[in-house]
Design an enzyme around this catalytic site. Structure first.
Site, PDB file in Angstrom:
ATOM      1  N   ASN A   1     -84.145 -14.119   0.722  1.00 25.99           N
ATOM      2  CA  ASN A   1     -85.192 -14.599   0.005  1.00 25.99           C
ATOM      3  C   ASN A   1     -86.377 -14.429   1.043  1.00 25.99           C
ATOM      4  O   ASN A   1     -86.432 -14.949   2.282  1.00 25.99           O
ATOM      5  CB  ASN A   1     -85.069 -16.015  -0.215  1.00 25.99           C
TER       6      ASN A   1
ATOM      7  N   HIS B   1     -88.329 -13.385  -8.648  1.00 27.31           N
ATOM      8  CA  HIS B   1     -88.396 -13.650  -7.332  1.00 27.31           C
ATOM      9  C   HIS B   1     -86.780 -13.815  -6.780  1.00 27.31           C
ATOM     10  O   HIS B   1     -86.040 -14.045  -7.487  1.00 27.31           O
ATOM     11  CB  HIS B   1     -88.967 -15.404  -7.074  1.00 27.31           C
TER      12      HIS B   1
ATOM     13  N   CYS C   1     -92.853 -19.727  -2.608  1.00 25.83           N
ATOM     14  CA  CYS C   1     -92.171 -18.459  -3.220  1.00 25.83           C
ATOM     15  C   CYS C   1     -92.875 -18.172  -4.350  1.00 25.83           C
ATOM     16  O   CYS C   1     -92.640 -16.949  -4.816  1.00 25.83           O
ATOM     17  CB  CYS C   1     -90.753 -18.795  -3.331  1.00 25.83           C
TER      18      CYS C   1
HETATM   19  O1  UT7 Z   1     -87.022 -19.696  -3.304  1.00 26.09           O
HETATM   20  C1  UT7 Z   1     -87.120 -21.074  -3.847  1.00 26.09           C
HETATM   21  C2  UT7 Z   1     -86.360 -21.751  -2.985  1.00 26.09           C
HETATM   22  N1  UT7 Z   1     -84.947 -21.850  -2.752  1.00 26.09           N
HETATM   23  C3  UT7 Z   1     -84.091 -21.647  -3.675  1.00 26.09           C
HETATM   24  O2  UT7 Z   1     -84.377 -21.334  -4.929  1.00 26.09           O
HETATM   25  C4  UT7 Z   1     -82.817 -21.955  -3.263  1.00 26.09           C
HETATM   26  C5  UT7 Z   1     -82.020 -22.852  -4.334  1.00 26.09           C
HETATM   27  N2  UT7 Z   1     -80.681 -23.110  -4.118  1.00 26.09           N
HETATM   28  C6  UT7 Z   1     -79.582 -22.347  -3.770  1.00 26.09           C
HETATM   29  O3  UT7 Z   1     -79.643 -21.226  -3.714  1.00 26.09           O
HETATM   30  C7  UT7 Z   1     -78.156 -22.844  -3.595  1.00 26.09           C
HETATM   31  O4  UT7 Z   1     -78.341 -24.316  -3.967  1.00 26.09           O
HETATM   32  C8  UT7 Z   1     -77.566 -22.531  -2.134  1.00 26.09           C
HETATM   33  C9  UT7 Z   1     -77.270 -21.288  -1.791  1.00 26.09           C
HETATM   34  C10 UT7 Z   1     -78.388 -23.179  -1.077  1.00 26.09           C
HETATM   35  C11 UT7 Z   1     -76.185 -23.635  -2.041  1.00 26.09           C
HETATM   36  O5  UT7 Z   1     -75.421 -23.237  -3.055  1.00 26.09           O
HETATM   37  P1  UT7 Z   1     -74.766 -24.430  -3.703  1.00 26.09           P
HETATM   38  O6  UT7 Z   1     -73.693 -23.730  -4.735  1.00 26.09           O
HETATM   39  O7  UT7 Z   1     -75.753 -25.145  -4.347  1.00 26.09           O
HETATM   40  O8  UT7 Z   1     -73.987 -25.104  -2.344  1.00 26.09           O
HETATM   41  P2  UT7 Z   1     -74.280 -26.781  -2.309  1.00 26.09           P
HETATM   42  O9  UT7 Z   1     -75.396 -26.825  -1.621  1.00 26.09           O
HETATM   43  O10 UT7 Z   1     -73.722 -27.506  -3.441  1.00 26.09           O
HETATM   44  O11 UT7 Z   1     -72.902 -26.874  -1.207  1.00 26.09           O
HETATM   45  C12 UT7 Z   1     -71.553 -26.514  -1.472  1.00 26.09           C
HETATM   46  C13 UT7 Z   1     -70.700 -26.605  -0.009  1.00 26.09           C
HETATM   47  C14 UT7 Z   1     -71.066 -28.091   0.803  1.00 26.09           C
HETATM   48  O12 UT7 Z   1     -70.044 -28.299   1.330  1.00 26.09           O
HETATM   49  P3  UT7 Z   1     -69.211 -29.732   0.759  1.00 26.09           P
HETATM   50  O13 UT7 Z   1     -70.127 -30.824   0.759  1.00 26.09           O
HETATM   51  O14 UT7 Z   1     -68.909 -29.073  -0.813  1.00 26.09           O
HETATM   52  O15 UT7 Z   1     -68.208 -30.024   1.650  1.00 26.09           O
HETATM   53  C15 UT7 Z   1     -72.109 -27.447   1.902  1.00 26.09           C
HETATM   54  O16 UT7 Z   1     -71.876 -28.134   3.043  1.00 26.09           O
HETATM   55  O17 UT7 Z   1     -71.031 -25.522   0.665  1.00 26.09           O
HETATM   56  C16 UT7 Z   1     -71.438 -25.874   2.030  1.00 26.09           C
HETATM   57  N3  UT7 Z   1     -72.370 -24.977   2.602  1.00 26.09           N
HETATM   58  C17 UT7 Z   1     -71.887 -24.031   3.482  1.00 26.09           C
HETATM   59  N4  UT7 Z   1     -70.636 -23.408   3.420  1.00 26.09           N
HETATM   60  C18 UT7 Z   1     -70.595 -22.337   4.095  1.00 26.09           C
HETATM   61  C19 UT7 Z   1     -73.698 -24.981   2.603  1.00 26.09           C
HETATM   62  N5  UT7 Z   1     -74.176 -24.007   3.376  1.00 26.09           N
HETATM   63  C20 UT7 Z   1     -73.082 -23.387   3.649  1.00 26.09           C
HETATM   64  C21 UT7 Z   1     -72.791 -22.090   4.386  1.00 26.09           C
HETATM   65  N6  UT7 Z   1     -71.765 -21.622   4.552  1.00 26.09           N
HETATM   66  N7  UT7 Z   1     -73.988 -21.349   4.980  1.00 26.09           N
END
Ligand code: UT7
Length: 322
Positions: free
Chosen positions: A279, A249, A113
């Site tokens: 992204n 980004h 990225c």
């Molecule tokens: O380009 C450079 C690289 N990439 C990035 O910079 C991405 C960096 N990360 C992020 O943008 C965020 O961490 C995400 C958008 C990927 C996730 O957001 P988060 O607030 O960090 O959520 P999380 O990973 O802590 O997940 C929270 C909950 C989980 O459920 P539990 O364990 O709390 O029950 C996940 O299983 O959300 C769940 N979850 C989803 N729910 C519905 C994860 N993906 C999804 C989804 N839909 N697509």
């Protein structure tokens, strides 16, 4: 020594729009979750017969038209991509042939990225040291091909597209400084495990797709981007108020807002396209730049800060007088 100035920008997005609602049919997710956690509303998906070089070429042609130069003025092509058409030759060489250019150097850069910032850094150094006068810099990616469409934690976050800039040597102000960094310790927080030297012929399906520990990447991205933005301004004797636009980004709206907050910049001075493009990795900054140049927000003379963070980890920034 010359400066490198952006004389034209271009972008290309595939026709097919995929909404969050459509993703609800594919994985256990919701439009609400995707919007709240990432800011993404929709993304573009390349056609089955569309390749990275097709998109790169389209963005390049748009940038060439905007720069109003002859294609033969280009004396270097740098393409940032992690989703090349082939293992080799480079996508840059394919673009060179399709532009009808010969002999000039053309190569790809892989910094995930942060790829566009790395490519801009290299192109800037070529111009400053007299190695090139007019450089085509492209970021182009088809992440839809490296997504596991059964993994809701990754497949909702990415999209396809390409962006390009033409840099030209000038005595005026242009790219003021570029800053690139990496830290290979965190390889497995964000990666596509498959590769030529690691079982390429009998790769498992999982290994061919993006694997990411999203929340760990998120935390690291926020702290790193805050630091590099301040470092970039300080090194050049600028203050946060001097900035006209932050062009970050586009991974997640919450990462973008946190970076803006650390800079004390209101969101009105931040270019955000993650809602429409998701992204697009190395394509995201040149695409966002092109959108804001074409809609008139970014004007000649404006002071811009580009910043990116991605797999590697890699990160970087560029301070640019547009
Ligand atoms: O380009 C450079 C690289 N990439 C990035 O910079 C991405 C960096 N990360 C992020 O943008 C965020 O961490 C995400 C958008 C990927 C996730 O957001 P988060 O607030 O960090 O959520 P999380 O990973 O802590 O997940 C929270 C909950 C989980 O459920 P539990 O364990 O709390 O029950 C996940 O299983 O959300 C769940 N979850 C989803 N729910 C519905 C994860 N993906 C999804 C989804 N839909 N697509």
């Amino acid at each position: 020594m010359s400066n490198a100035r952006i004389i034209g920008t271009g972008g290309y997005l595939p026709k097919r729009i995929m909404s969050n609602k459509e993703l609800e049919e594919i994985v256990d997710t919701s439009d609400e979750w995707i919007r709240e956690r990432s800011g993404i509303k929709r993304r573009r998906i390349a056609a089955d017969d569309e390749k990275t070089s097709d998109m790169a070429l389209a963005a390049a042609n748009n940038a060439l038209a905007a720069a109003a130069i002859d294609v033969t003025d280009i004396d270097l092509i740098v393409v940032a991509t992690t989703t090349a058409d082939k293992v080799f030759p480079s996508t840059a060489c394919i673009v060179q042939r399709r532009l009808g250019l010969e002999k000039i150097p053309a190569f790809d850069i892989n910094a995930a990225c942060s790829g566009f910032i790395y490519a801009l850094d290299v192109a800037n150094r070529f111009i400053r040291t007299g190695g090139a006068t007019t450089v085509l810099v492209i970021g182009a990616e088809i992440y839809s091909r490296i997504l596991d469409w059964t993994d809701r934690t990754t497949c909702v976050l990415f999209g396809d597209g390409a962006g390009a800039v033409i840099l030209q040597a000038t005595d005026e102000e242009g790219i003021i400084s570029t800053h690139i960094h990496s830290d290979g310790k965190h390889e497995e927080l964000l990666h596509v495990p498959a590769g030529v030297s690691s079982g390429y012929a009998d790769v498992t399906v999982e290994a061919a797709y993006i694997q990411m520990k999203g929340n760990e990447v998120f935390r690291k991205a926020v702290s790193t981007l805050g630091a590099i933005a301040k470092e970039t301004l300080l090194e050049n004797g600028f203050e946060q108020n001097d900035l006209d636009w932050l062009v970050p980004h586009q991974a997640n709206r919450r990462i973008i807002s946190a970076a803006a907050k650390k800079l004390g910049l209101p969101m009105e001075r931040v270019i955000v396209t993650v809602d429409e493009h998701a992204n697009t990795s190395s394509a995201s900054i040149p695409l966002a730049l092109d959108v804001a140049v074409r809609d008139g927000r970014i004007q000649r003379g404006d002071l811009l800060l580009f910043e990116a963070f991605g797999a590697g980890f890699t990160w970087g920034s560029a301070l640019v007088r547009y």
